[in-house]
Write an enzyme that holds these catalytic residues in place. Structure first.
Site, mmCIF file in Angstrom:
data_model
loop_
_atom_site.group_PDB
_atom_site.id
_atom_site.type_symbol
_atom_site.label_atom_id
_atom_site.label_comp_id
_atom_site.label_asym_id
_atom_site.label_seq_id
_atom_site.Cartn_x
_atom_site.Cartn_y
_atom_site.Cartn_z
ATOM 1 N N ARG A 28 -3.174 4.507 2.088
ATOM 2 C CA ARG A 28 -2.064 4.626 1.128
ATOM 3 C C ARG A 28 -1.558 6.059 1.018
ATOM 4 N NH1 ARG A 28 -1.677 0.332 -2.932
ATOM 5 N NH2 ARG A 28 -2.267 -1.539 -1.826
ATOM 6 N N ARG A 32 2.708 6.419 -4.530
ATOM 7 C CA ARG A 32 3.173 6.876 -5.836
ATOM 8 C C ARG A 32 2.579 8.189 -6.328
ATOM 9 N NH1 ARG A 32 2.434 1.157 -8.701
ATOM 10 N NH2 ARG A 32 0.632 1.328 -7.330
ATOM 11 N N ARG A 41 11.730 5.690 -3.907
ATOM 12 C CA ARG A 41 11.506 4.302 -4.301
ATOM 13 C C ARG A 41 12.635 3.768 -5.194
ATOM 14 N NH1 ARG A 41 11.078 0.147 -5.792
ATOM 15 N NH2 ARG A 41 9.342 -1.115 -6.530
ATOM 16 N N ASP A 78 3.684 -3.771 3.727
ATOM 17 C CA ASP A 78 2.663 -4.327 2.845
ATOM 18 C C ASP A 78 2.028 -5.534 3.524
ATOM 19 O OD1 ASP A 78 1.754 -3.876 -0.150
ATOM 20 O OD2 ASP A 78 1.650 -6.018 0.273
ATOM 21 N N TYR A 154 -4.322 -14.238 -2.051
ATOM 22 C CA TYR A 154 -3.079 -14.023 -2.803
ATOM 23 C C TYR A 154 -2.239 -15.293 -2.810
ATOM 24 C CZ TYR A 154 -3.627 -8.990 -3.482
ATOM 25 O OH TYR A 154 -4.061 -7.765 -3.889
HETATM 26 O O1 CP3 Z 1 0.485 4.401 3.148
HETATM 27 C C1 CP3 Z 1 -0.012 3.288 3.441
HETATM 28 O O2 CP3 Z 1 -1.236 3.052 3.374
HETATM 29 C C2 CP3 Z 1 0.884 2.211 4.038
HETATM 30 C C3 CP3 Z 1 1.410 1.212 3.197
HETATM 31 C C4 CP3 Z 1 0.588 0.155 2.510
HETATM 32 C C5 CP3 Z 1 0.990 -0.368 1.251
HETATM 33 N N1 CP3 Z 1 0.176 -1.420 0.955
HETATM 34 C C6 CP3 Z 1 2.122 0.140 0.464
HETATM 35 C C7 CP3 Z 1 2.223 -0.217 -0.952
HETATM 36 C C8 CP3 Z 1 -0.540 -0.564 2.913
HETATM 37 C C9 CP3 Z 1 -1.418 -0.371 4.146
HETATM 38 C C10 CP3 Z 1 -0.786 -1.567 1.929
HETATM 39 C C11 CP3 Z 1 -1.872 -2.569 2.038
HETATM 40 C C12 CP3 Z 1 -2.130 -3.486 0.909
HETATM 41 N N2 CP3 Z 1 -1.224 -4.083 0.068
HETATM 42 C C13 CP3 Z 1 -3.420 -3.988 0.593
HETATM 43 C C14 CP3 Z 1 -4.686 -3.665 1.352
HETATM 44 C C15 CP3 Z 1 -5.258 -2.362 0.989
HETATM 45 C C16 CP3 Z 1 -5.843 -2.285 -0.395
HETATM 46 O O3 CP3 Z 1 -5.372 -1.432 -1.162
HETATM 47 O O4 CP3 Z 1 -6.779 -3.050 -0.673
HETATM 48 C C17 CP3 Z 1 -3.268 -4.868 -0.505
HETATM 49 C C18 CP3 Z 1 -4.387 -5.618 -1.220
HETATM 50 C C19 CP3 Z 1 -1.885 -4.929 -0.818
HETATM 51 C C20 CP3 Z 1 -1.211 -5.740 -1.884
HETATM 52 C C21 CP3 Z 1 -0.536 -4.839 -2.831
HETATM 53 N N3 CP3 Z 1 0.688 -4.249 -2.609
HETATM 54 C C22 CP3 Z 1 -1.038 -4.326 -4.060
HETATM 55 C C23 CP3 Z 1 -2.361 -4.724 -4.700
HETATM 56 C C24 CP3 Z 1 -0.074 -3.429 -4.559
HETATM 57 C C25 CP3 Z 1 -0.160 -2.579 -5.800
HETATM 58 C C26 CP3 Z 1 0.600 -3.157 -6.927
HETATM 59 C C27 CP3 Z 1 0.736 -2.143 -8.058
HETATM 60 O O5 CP3 Z 1 1.792 -2.211 -8.707
HETATM 61 O O6 CP3 Z 1 -0.152 -1.322 -8.254
HETATM 62 C C28 CP3 Z 1 0.987 -3.394 -3.640
HETATM 63 C C29 CP3 Z 1 2.220 -2.594 -3.735
HETATM 64 C C30 CP3 Z 1 2.286 -1.413 -2.844
HETATM 65 N N4 CP3 Z 1 2.012 -1.443 -1.502
HETATM 66 C C31 CP3 Z 1 2.692 -0.088 -3.195
HETATM 67 C C32 CP3 Z 1 2.669 0.667 -2.019
HETATM 68 C C33 CP3 Z 1 3.064 2.106 -1.849
HETATM 69 C C34 CP3 Z 1 3.133 0.374 -4.589
HETATM 70 C C35 CP3 Z 1 4.404 -0.327 -5.004
HETATM 71 C C36 CP3 Z 1 5.550 0.579 -5.405
HETATM 72 O O7 CP3 Z 1 5.738 1.674 -4.836
HETATM 73 O O8 CP3 Z 1 6.285 0.162 -6.302
#
Ligand code: CP3
Length: 345
Positions: A28, A32, A41, A78, A154
């Site tokens: 990640r 954020r 964003r 994602d 999910y």
């Molecule tokens: O920089 C990176 O690592 C690349 C991008 C990436 C994202 N998600 C961007 C993201 C990667 C590799 C993921 C993987 C992901 N997504 C996983 C596996 C890794 C882990 O953390 O266990 C999972 C379970 C998800 C599902 C998901 N997507 C979640 C649980 C969330 C967070 C929701 C929240 O509001 O906290 C996301 C959203 C997400 N994916 C964000 C980012 C940067 C944040 C959303 C935003 O910017 O509004």
């Protein structure tokens, strides 16, 4: 033979070489905790639109690379684009995380045609091409997907967190769950193959929900589907290294490392480095496993924790990373400090 220096350090370690200092990237790393990401964003109305914009996704990937001398870039996307493309709409609720309509509430499970679903993901492959063109040659580009079970949870229960309803579905509707996992294996294989065709140098499978499964269920929903995914990728002609990250696998890391066919192992924070080293096949690269909270804390505590990780993995081909994603509360200054410590600067 290609000049060794021109091969990204990350790829050398994935092939089994030990480098000192180890290559470093951060799960990640675009996200954020960076003010410039939060600004970027705001230009898309929702998170998935952001992911489906090749220009925005490319810019998000470049942001951490401008600040820190990292050894890899990871595609900005994602794991939930797969259910979204299969017609199971995903929304991101502010402060709550991803939400889907739970399959467990439905009698018949239907998904859109996988071929059409892949077409919907074409902006992702366009983003990979752009990113590949934008990053320096010595930085490896990582493609990714979710592990079949993690994406299935999910879809089954409509959200992350406790997996009670997903595990119950494995007992109650084993054939339906198996069919769902098969769809996800095929979609994920095609999705990763397209990322590699577009320029990804290696791929990571994020099996974030590996915890809490009996050994039998772990075989059924994680080992079996992951092995199929790896085999399918090889049949599709994908030869790049595959990093498997079964977060929370605990004692079942041994089965995962030996039975799935992955080439490298992501190690979570709770797993002792020497346990991972002992159970993994000889020469397998290990990636991890600093506690993300150390980057929130910073200072001497961060330095100490980072050095402990370097020492703990000293016998293995090691890729420095966290044991889970960096949190929004981390500061860019603390991450810069970490990279300096790891690189011995
Ligand atoms: O920089 C990176 O690592 C690349 C991008 C990436 C994202 N998600 C961007 C993201 C990667 C590799 C993921 C993987 C992901 N997504 C996983 C596996 C890794 C882990 O953390 O266990 C999972 C379970 C998800 C599902 C998901 N997507 C979640 C649980 C969330 C967070 C929701 C929240 O509001 O906290 C996301 C959203 C997400 N994916 C964000 C980012 C940067 C944040 C959303 C935003 O910017 O509004």
């Amino acid at each position: 033979m290609a000049d060794r220096e021109s091969i990204p350090a990350l790829l050398r370690v994935l092939k089994g070489e030990r480098l000192d200092p180890p290559p470093i990237w951060i799960m990640r790393q675009a996200g954020r905790y960076l003010p410039e990401y939060r600004e970027l964003r705001t230009r898309a109305k929702n998170f998935l639109d952001f992911c489906y914009s090749p220009a925005l996704a490319t810019e998000a990937v470049m942001q951490p690379l401008r600040r820190f001398p990292l050894d890899a870039a990871i595609l900005f996307s994602d794991i939930l684009v797969i259910p979204d493309a299969l017609g199971r709409a995903v929304s991101f609720v502010e402060g709550e995380g991803p939400r889907l309509k739970p399959l467990v509430d439905e009698e018949t499970w239907r998904f859109d045609d996988p071929e059409r679903a892949l077409q919907r993901l074409s902006p992702v492959y366009e983003a990979v091409e752009r990113i590949k063109g934008a990053i320096p040659k010595d930085i490896a580009l990582i493609g990714f997907c979710g592990g079949p079970w993690t994406v299935a949870t999910y879809m089954l229960q409509g959200k992350g967190g406790e997996k009670d309803r997903s595990r119950r579905a494995v007992f109650e509707r084993p054939e339906d769950v198996e069919a769902l996992l098969d769809v996800l294996v095929e979609m994920s294989a095609q999705h990763l193959a397209k990322q590699v065709q577009a320029g990804a140098d290696c791929v990571q499978i994020f099996e974030s929900w590996s915890e809490g499964l009996s050994p039998l269920m772990f075989q059924q929903v994680i080992i079996g589907p992951t092995r199929k995914l790896v085999q399918r990728l090889r049949v599709l002609g994908v030869t790049v290294p595959i990093i498997g990250f079964p977060r929370g696998a605990g004692a079942q890391l041994e089965a995962y490392a030996n039975e799935t066919g992955v080439n490298a192992l992501g190690v979570d924070t709770q797993t002792p480095a020497d346990f991972a080293f002992k159970v993994a096949p000889d020469g397998m690269a290990l990636q991890g496993n600093l506690d993300p909270q150390a980057i929130v804390a910073g200072g001497e505590a961060l330095e100490r924790a980072a050095r402990d990780v370097l020492i703990a993995f000293k016998s293995a081909p090691h890729i420095f990373n966290l044991g889970h994603g960096i949190t929004p509360e981390a500061t860019p200054e603390n991450l810069a400090h970490l990279v300096r410590v790891v690189k011995g600067q």
